[in-house]
Write an enzyme that holds these catalytic residues in place. Structure first.
Site, mmCIF file in Angstrom:
data_model
loop_
_atom_site.group_PDB
_atom_site.id
_atom_site.type_symbol
_atom_site.label_atom_id
_atom_site.label_comp_id
_atom_site.label_asym_id
_atom_site.label_seq_id
_atom_site.Cartn_x
_atom_site.Cartn_y
_atom_site.Cartn_z
ATOM 1 N N LYS A 1 -8.546 -2.802 4.932
ATOM 2 C CA LYS A 1 -8.640 -3.267 3.535
ATOM 3 C C LYS A 1 -7.494 -4.229 3.211
ATOM 4 O O LYS A 1 -7.674 -5.190 2.473
ATOM 5 C CB LYS A 1 -8.659 -2.056 2.598
ATOM 6 C CG LYS A 1 -9.983 -1.286 2.724
ATOM 7 C CD LYS A 1 -9.994 0.017 1.974
ATOM 8 C CE LYS A 1 -9.315 1.125 2.721
ATOM 9 N NZ LYS A 1 -9.600 2.477 2.312
ATOM 10 N N HIS B 1 0.859 -1.193 0.000
ATOM 11 C CA HIS B 1 0.000 0.000 0.000
ATOM 12 C C HIS B 1 0.889 1.235 0.000
ATOM 13 O O HIS B 1 1.901 1.274 0.700
ATOM 14 C CB HIS B 1 -0.896 0.020 1.244
ATOM 15 C CG HIS B 1 -1.766 1.243 1.299
ATOM 16 N ND1 HIS B 1 -2.952 1.330 0.602
ATOM 17 C CD2 HIS B 1 -1.599 2.437 1.910
ATOM 18 C CE1 HIS B 1 -3.484 2.516 0.801
ATOM 19 N NE2 HIS B 1 -2.688 3.208 1.588
ATOM 20 N N ARG C 1 -16.579 10.523 8.034
ATOM 21 C CA ARG C 1 -15.380 11.295 8.388
ATOM 22 C C ARG C 1 -15.182 12.459 7.431
ATOM 23 O O ARG C 1 -14.799 13.559 7.825
ATOM 24 C CB ARG C 1 -14.137 10.381 8.363
ATOM 25 C CG ARG C 1 -14.081 9.407 9.524
ATOM 26 C CD ARG C 1 -13.041 8.334 9.272
ATOM 27 N NE ARG C 1 -11.722 8.879 9.041
ATOM 28 C CZ ARG C 1 -10.764 8.263 8.334
ATOM 29 N NH1 ARG C 1 -10.978 7.087 7.794
ATOM 30 N NH2 ARG C 1 -9.599 8.829 8.168
ATOM 31 N N SER D 1 -8.483 2.377 8.672
ATOM 32 C CA SER D 1 -9.127 2.376 7.352
ATOM 33 C C SER D 1 -8.233 1.668 6.330
ATOM 34 O O SER D 1 -8.674 0.768 5.604
ATOM 35 C CB SER D 1 -9.391 3.828 6.940
ATOM 36 O OG SER D 1 -9.695 3.932 5.579
ATOM 37 N N ASP E 1 -15.713 0.448 6.281
ATOM 38 C CA ASP E 1 -14.790 1.527 5.918
ATOM 39 C C ASP E 1 -15.489 2.557 5.034
ATOM 40 O O ASP E 1 -15.320 3.758 5.234
ATOM 41 C CB ASP E 1 -13.554 0.971 5.203
ATOM 42 C CG ASP E 1 -12.591 2.089 4.833
ATOM 43 O OD1 ASP E 1 -12.174 2.815 5.744
ATOM 44 O OD2 ASP E 1 -12.293 2.253 3.634
HETATM 45 N N1 URA Z 1 -6.770 6.267 2.676
HETATM 46 C C1 URA Z 1 -7.661 5.389 3.202
HETATM 47 O O1 URA Z 1 -7.908 4.322 2.654
HETATM 48 N N2 URA Z 1 -8.286 5.739 4.358
HETATM 49 C C2 URA Z 1 -8.042 6.887 5.002
HETATM 50 O O2 URA Z 1 -8.624 7.112 6.040
HETATM 51 C C3 URA Z 1 -7.125 7.791 4.435
HETATM 52 C C4 URA Z 1 -6.500 7.449 3.266
#
Ligand code: URA
Length: 436
Positions: free
Chosen positions: A187, A82, A168, A183, A161
């Site tokens: 994933k 990521h 948010r 978050s 999420d």
């Molecule tokens: N990327 C994400 O997947 N979640 C966040 O909260 C911020 C950036």
């Protein structure tokens, strides 16, 4: 259980239990906790923070809100990566086929452009016919067959999420570190990889402006990954100037292809090699750094990694001929050269955020979710930090749809460059690594 004491206790800075966080997440996704109460809790988290145990428990509760992928029957080790997002970051398009050519399985779920940063899905869709929306059965079949996929985040994974992020976004709580970490990591955990490498960027073009903030986010994410039993490592990398030379969808795909053919920019290959080396070491597929680097370089030089990209493009409905003939990617008719106007100088900085803004203005990204994305437009930097430039030498190419938009972009792009009369140095050195 009742939401009110959970908001009250978080407001006081107390630690919530895993059971309480699991309940909160379940009830929110089932719409039995209303948005206004969840928003109050999120704001309490924004100011009070969460302990490592709470952050892990929240992440695991989010993962449990949807489907998870299980690759345990696959013969190959499964890895994932990521990046916290940057400008010109096309690393995944190089790294995924490279690691799959090394015999690992790489299931990469990516996003669309967010704010000023580009999204891997938008870049891939510049390839004629390329599909990013595989369903889970298609995804499994493809990974079993060719060992890799570059797809959109499945909506079946981590529905919590999506719901939390949307809330948010409209309650000024995106910038809460434990919420960002949970978050992102929810994933990754749901994606099922046993080895995860995180590329955490800092600088003017990054989500995290300072190295300290990036380090804190990296630590929080590594703690979640390790707490959930995944081998996890984070690398901190600067994002003050764009990565590579190009910003814009088709231009970035071309640069990723060039890099797999061994003719890409050095910084992109260096970062790819670094992340790939961590993935090979962490998944115990190479005995040491030297052998990992040598293997990856050989897979590039032999053409095996480029051939794997062509396989991936074909499997996902795209035209695989782009890998040997990138001129088949969408192109514009107007290319305007931005030239240096001053005396002979050194480039002191190229502001990544400013370059991203210019590229957005050209049409390469979205201001709002529904904006169309132009695959062909963008910027190719011809000079980067520490390069010496004489009057009239090129600073950048602007790939635009019209002369007018190119001229406008040129004026703004000039502001992204800073010059110095002394030789400028590129900050180099070992990158900070956290975890693993
Ligand atoms: N990327 C994400 O997947 N979640 C966040 O909260 C911020 C950036």
């Amino acid at each position: 259980m009742n939401i009110l004491p959970l908001i009250e206790r978080k407001k006081q800075g107390s630690e919530l239990s895993a059971d309480e966080l699991s309940w909160l997440c379940t009830e929110f996704v089932a719409r039995r906790v209303p948005d206004y109460q969840m928003a109050a809790w999120l704001m309490a988290v924004r100011w009070r923070g969460m302990t490592a145990a709470e952050t892990l428990a929240l992440t695991q509760a989010m993962v449990a809100s949807g489907a998870t992928l299980d690759w345990s029957d696959l013969a190959r080790p499964v890895v994932d990566k990521h990046s916290t997002g940057g400008v010109g970051d096309k690393t995944s398009i190089v790294l995924v086929p490279l690691l799959a050519a090394a015999g690992l399985a790489f299931v990469k779920m990516s996003g669309r452009g967010l704010g000023h940063t580009g999204g891997t899905l938008d870049k891939l869709e510049a390839i004629p016919g390329f599909r990013v929306d595989l369903d889970l059965a298609e995804l499994r079949a493809q990974v079993e067959r060719i060992g890799c996929a570059l797809v959109g985040q499945s909506p079946a994974l981590v529905p919590a999420d999506g719901a939390l992020y949307a809330l948010r976004d409209v309650t000024a709580t995106v910038d809460a570190l434990p919420l960002i970490a949970s978050s992102i990591m929810s994933k990754k955990l749901a994606g099922g990889a046993e080895t995860i490498v995180l590329d955490v960027k800092y600088g003017s073009g990054a989500f995290m402006p300072t190295v300290e903030a990036a380090r804190e986010l990296a630590r929080a994410m590594v703690e979640i990954g390790e707490g959930a039993g995944r081998r996890t490592r984070a690398v901190l990398s600067p994002m003050d100037q764009p990565l590579g030379e190009t910003v814009g969808n088709a231009l970035e795909v071309r640069e990723a292809i060039d890099t797999l053919h061994g003719r890409g920019p050095a910084d992109l290959w260096t970062l790819t090699l670094e992340l790939g080396t961590h993935l090979l070491l962490l998944s115990e597929q190479a005995p040491d750094v030297e052998q990992a680097r040598a293997r990856l370089t050989e897979l590039r030089d032999s053409g095996a990694a480029a051939a794997k990209l062509a396989e991936l493009v074909e499997a996902q409905g795209g035209d695989p001929r782009v890998v040997d003939d990138p001129d088949r990617l969408p192109r514009v008719s107007h290319i305007r050269m931005l030239e240096h106007e001053g005396p002979e100088q050194w480039v002191a900085a190229v502001d990544a955020h400013a370059v991203a803004e210019v590229t957005l203005e050209l049409g390469a990204g979205r201001r709002v979710k529904t904006d169309p994305v132009d695959p062909a437009v963008g910027v190719r930097l011809r000079a980067k930090t520490a390069d010496q430039v004489a009057r009239g030498e090129p600073l950048a190419e602007i790939h635009a749809r019209t002369e007018g938009t190119a001229a406008q972009a040129a004026e703004r792009l000039r502001q992204a460059f800073r010059f110095t009369t002394e030789p400028a140095e590129l900050a180099a050195g070992e990158k900070e690594v956290i975890g693993g």
